[in-house]
Design a protein around this motif. Structure first.
Motif, PDB file in Angstrom:
ATOM      1  N   SER A  50     -26.136  13.739  21.766  1.00 19.69           N
ATOM      2  CA  SER A  50     -25.070  14.046  20.523  1.00 19.69           C
ATOM      3  C   SER A  50     -24.926  15.362  20.509  1.00 19.69           C
ATOM      4  O   SER A  50     -24.588  15.874  19.492  1.00 19.69           O
ATOM      5  CB  SER A  50     -25.872  13.201  19.404  1.00 19.69           C
ATOM      6  OG  SER A  50     -27.006  13.666  19.126  1.00 19.69           O
ATOM      7  N   GLN A  53     -30.439  20.188  19.776  1.00 20.50           N
ATOM      8  CA  GLN A  53     -31.397  19.746  18.424  1.00 20.50           C
ATOM      9  C   GLN A  53     -32.412  20.840  18.684  1.00 20.50           C
ATOM     10  O   GLN A  53     -33.042  21.068  19.374  1.00 20.50           O
ATOM     11  CB  GLN A  53     -32.035  18.173  18.791  1.00 20.50           C
ATOM     12  CG  GLN A  53     -32.887  17.966  17.511  1.00 20.50           C
ATOM     13  CD  GLN A  53     -33.481  16.494  17.426  1.00 20.50           C
ATOM     14  OE1 GLN A  53     -34.023  16.205  18.600  1.00 20.50           O
ATOM     15  NE2 GLN A  53     -33.122  15.771  16.441  1.00 20.50           N
ATOM     16  N   SER A  55     -36.000  21.523  17.176  1.00 24.48           N
ATOM     17  CA  SER A  55     -37.081  20.895  16.759  1.00 24.48           C
ATOM     18  C   SER A  55     -38.311  21.862  16.825  1.00 24.48           C
ATOM     19  O   SER A  55     -38.433  22.977  17.333  1.00 24.48           O
ATOM     20  CB  SER A  55     -37.615  19.698  17.582  1.00 24.48           C
ATOM     21  OG  SER A  55     -37.641  20.060  19.082  1.00 24.48           O
ATOM     22  N   ASP A  68     -32.419  26.040   9.080  1.00 26.47           N
ATOM     23  CA  ASP A  68     -31.382  24.941   8.436  1.00 26.47           C
ATOM     24  C   ASP A  68     -29.796  25.430   8.050  1.00 26.47           C
ATOM     25  O   ASP A  68     -28.842  24.830   8.479  1.00 26.47           O
ATOM     26  CB  ASP A  68     -31.944  24.380   7.120  1.00 26.47           C
ATOM     27  CG  ASP A  68     -33.037  23.330   7.253  1.00 26.47           C
ATOM     28  OD1 ASP A  68     -33.268  23.073   8.316  1.00 26.47           O
ATOM     29  OD2 ASP A  68     -33.937  23.335   6.005  1.00 26.47           O
ATOM     30  N   ALA A  71     -28.367  25.691  11.757  1.00 22.43           N
ATOM     31  CA  ALA A  71     -27.951  24.673  12.179  1.00 22.43           C
ATOM     32  C   ALA A  71     -26.709  23.976  11.588  1.00 22.43           C
ATOM     33  O   ALA A  71     -25.772  23.291  12.186  1.00 22.43           O
ATOM     34  CB  ALA A  71     -29.207  23.478  12.167  1.00 22.43           C
ATOM     35  N   ALA A  72     -26.713  24.165  10.315  1.00 20.32           N
ATOM     36  CA  ALA A  72     -25.547  23.901   9.433  1.00 20.32           C
ATOM     37  C   ALA A  72     -24.318  24.498  10.017  1.00 20.32           C
ATOM     38  O   ALA A  72     -23.157  23.852  10.062  1.00 20.32           O
ATOM     39  CB  ALA A  72     -25.504  23.955   7.869  1.00 20.32           C
ATOM     40  N   SER A  78     -28.102  19.617  15.214  1.00 24.88           N
ATOM     41  CA  SER A  78     -28.949  19.135  14.262  1.00 24.88           C
ATOM     42  C   SER A  78     -30.281  19.543  14.390  1.00 24.88           C
ATOM     43  O   SER A  78     -30.787  20.464  14.996  1.00 24.88           O
ATOM     44  CB  SER A  78     -29.289  17.582  14.539  1.00 24.88           C
ATOM     45  OG  SER A  78     -29.730  17.555  15.817  1.00 24.88           O
ATOM     46  N   SER A  79     -30.953  19.528  13.295  1.00 23.87           N
ATOM     47  CA  SER A  79     -32.477  20.273  13.084  1.00 23.87           C
ATOM     48  C   SER A  79     -33.688  19.211  12.500  1.00 23.87           C
ATOM     49  O   SER A  79     -33.381  18.728  11.551  1.00 23.87           O
ATOM     50  CB  SER A  79     -32.476  21.690  12.334  1.00 23.87           C
ATOM     51  OG  SER A  79     -33.722  22.022  11.890  1.00 23.87           O
ATOM     52  N   SER A  80     -34.475  19.194  13.113  1.00 23.93           N
ATOM     53  CA  SER A  80     -35.650  18.499  12.758  1.00 23.93           C
ATOM     54  C   SER A  80     -37.126  19.330  12.721  1.00 23.93           C
ATOM     55  O   SER A  80     -38.162  19.016  12.875  1.00 23.93           O
ATOM     56  CB  SER A  80     -35.906  17.371  13.553  1.00 23.93           C
ATOM     57  OG  SER A  80     -36.503  17.629  14.851  1.00 23.93           O
TER      58      SER A  80
END
Length: 392
Positions: A50, A53, A55, A68, A71-72, A78-80
């Motif tokens: 997708s 990411q 992480s 964050d 990533a936006a 996406s960010s975790s």
């Protein structure tokens, strides 16, 4: 920087975008955590079906917000990334329960010994993995500690522990279950912290340990914690006296107790036992205090100044690898792996204990005094750990 959807790009374009993301993360690491021993921005960029990411984890709230935000801005990213301490450890602390706790670079008894913490020392809990905790010590050092080496507590418990303490004044002594020295409860080394319980019984004092074990220690082996917590000023003669008391003790990589020490553990311990927390490693201590210029005659140096040794990297930057106390007349006191114990050496060729490799590798000198960078009273260093965020 708003990037086009990565799924619509060629392989080369995706690789180019990933390189941009990696560069941006590297920039954030250098900005918020240039020294991972005291703060962390440990982030990976992984391609997924997708999209990429982010992480990993960080100990710096501002870095978490910046990640964050990045990533936006990146379409399809996406960010975790977790902010430490993790939610389940927020407001949780520890108190070292063993005389000398071994702190390691990674979780596991076979991992490198990187530092130590003494009984009674408060720690901040950041993360947990398989019975090991990522912790922060009062000198801001971040590393891993087994769960059996400390007791967990909250801010209230930590405040109560630190309210009425005594410190061990000998290099080593013992706590017994009775004044008649029946069964050994624990050993103590210089700088360990205990609580007195009631008045002395003859020559012995009943004490409480962090895990609520109790026992008797010779009363004269204890000193008032207030003198350690609020030293008032750096007394060079006292620090050197403490340093001289360690002569002959063995060298131990990662050691920071009177059992055995490495070079920076030796200087750190001498300051700690006189009421000051300084940075853990030689390459960190070189940024503490104020610079003292070096010349061939060592004319600007004073007794007690710290000498730093090392080499130069290919890019011209300094690589500090060793530290010791200057004693005057070209002599210095240090814990060196080359000697394998704490001893004196000389920087002067005329002396029998001249150390030519130390003279050739002398890089800097620093003078540490109260109020100078990196020189923090013990009580203040302990308080900083739990009265406000220890991250930026």
């Amino acid at each position: 920087m708003l990037l086009a959807a990565i799924s619509c790009k060629t392989g080369a374009e995706r690789e180019s975008d990933l390189a941009q993301y990696e560069n941006a993360v590297t920039d954030l690491q250098q900005r918020f955590a240039p020294d991972r021993r005291t703060d962390r921005v440990e982030v990976r960029i992984s391609p997924t079906s997708s999209g990429p990411q982010l992480s990993g984890y960080t100990t710096v709230p501002a870095a978490a917000r910046a990640l964050d935000s990045l990533a936006a801005q990146w379409s399809g990213v996406s960010s975790s990334v977790a902010l430490l301490p993790r939610a389940e450890l927020t407001g949780e602390y520890g108190i070292i329960r063993t005389s000398v706790a071994n702190i390691r670079t990674e979780p596991g008894h076979s991992q490198e010994l990187t530092s130590q913490a003494l009984l009674g020392t408060p720690i901040e809990l950041l993360d947990a993995r398989d019975g090991w905790y990522l912790i922060r010590t009062p000198d801001r050092y971040i590393a891993w500690l087994e769960e059996g080496a400390f007791v967990r507590t909250d801010r209230t418990g930590l405040t109560a522990w630190l309210s009425e303490l005594s410190t061990c004044g000998l290099a080593q002594t013992d706590v017994w279950d009775t004044p008649e020295r029946g069964r050994l409860v624990s050993e103590l080394v210089a700088g360990c912290l205990v609580q007195r319980v009631g008045p002395p019984t003859g020559d012995y004092q009943l004490v409480r340990l962090p895990d609520d074990r109790r026992g008797y220690v010779r009363a004269t082996d204890l000193k008032d914690y207030a003198r350690l917590a609020q030293p008032g000023r750096v007394v060079v003669d006292s620090i050197l006296q403490t340093a001289y008391q360690q002569v002959g003790r063995p060298y131990l990589w990662g050691g920071t107790s009177t059992k055995a020490m490495d070079c920076s553990g030796f200087t750190k311990t001498a300051y700690y036992l006189n009421g000051y927390v300084i940075p853990r490693d030689a390459s960190q201590q070189v940024h503490a205090g104020v610079d003292v210029p070096l010349d061939d005659g060592l004319t600007a140096l004073r007794r007690g100044d710290l000498l730093f040794f090392g080499s130069y990297r290919d890019d011209g930057s300094e690589r500090v690898t060793h530290v010791g106390f200057y004693l005057g007349k070209g002599r210095f006191l240090h814990a060196g792996a080359d000697n394998d114990y704490i001893t004196e050496n000389s920087l002067l060729e005329k002396d029998a204990d001249f150390a030519p490799h130390r003279k050739e590798s002398l890089l800097r000198a620093r003078r540490l005094r109260e109020g100078s960078p990196g020189v923090v009273p013990v009580g203040e260093a302990f308080e900083r750990l739990y009265t406000r965020s220890s991250s930026r």
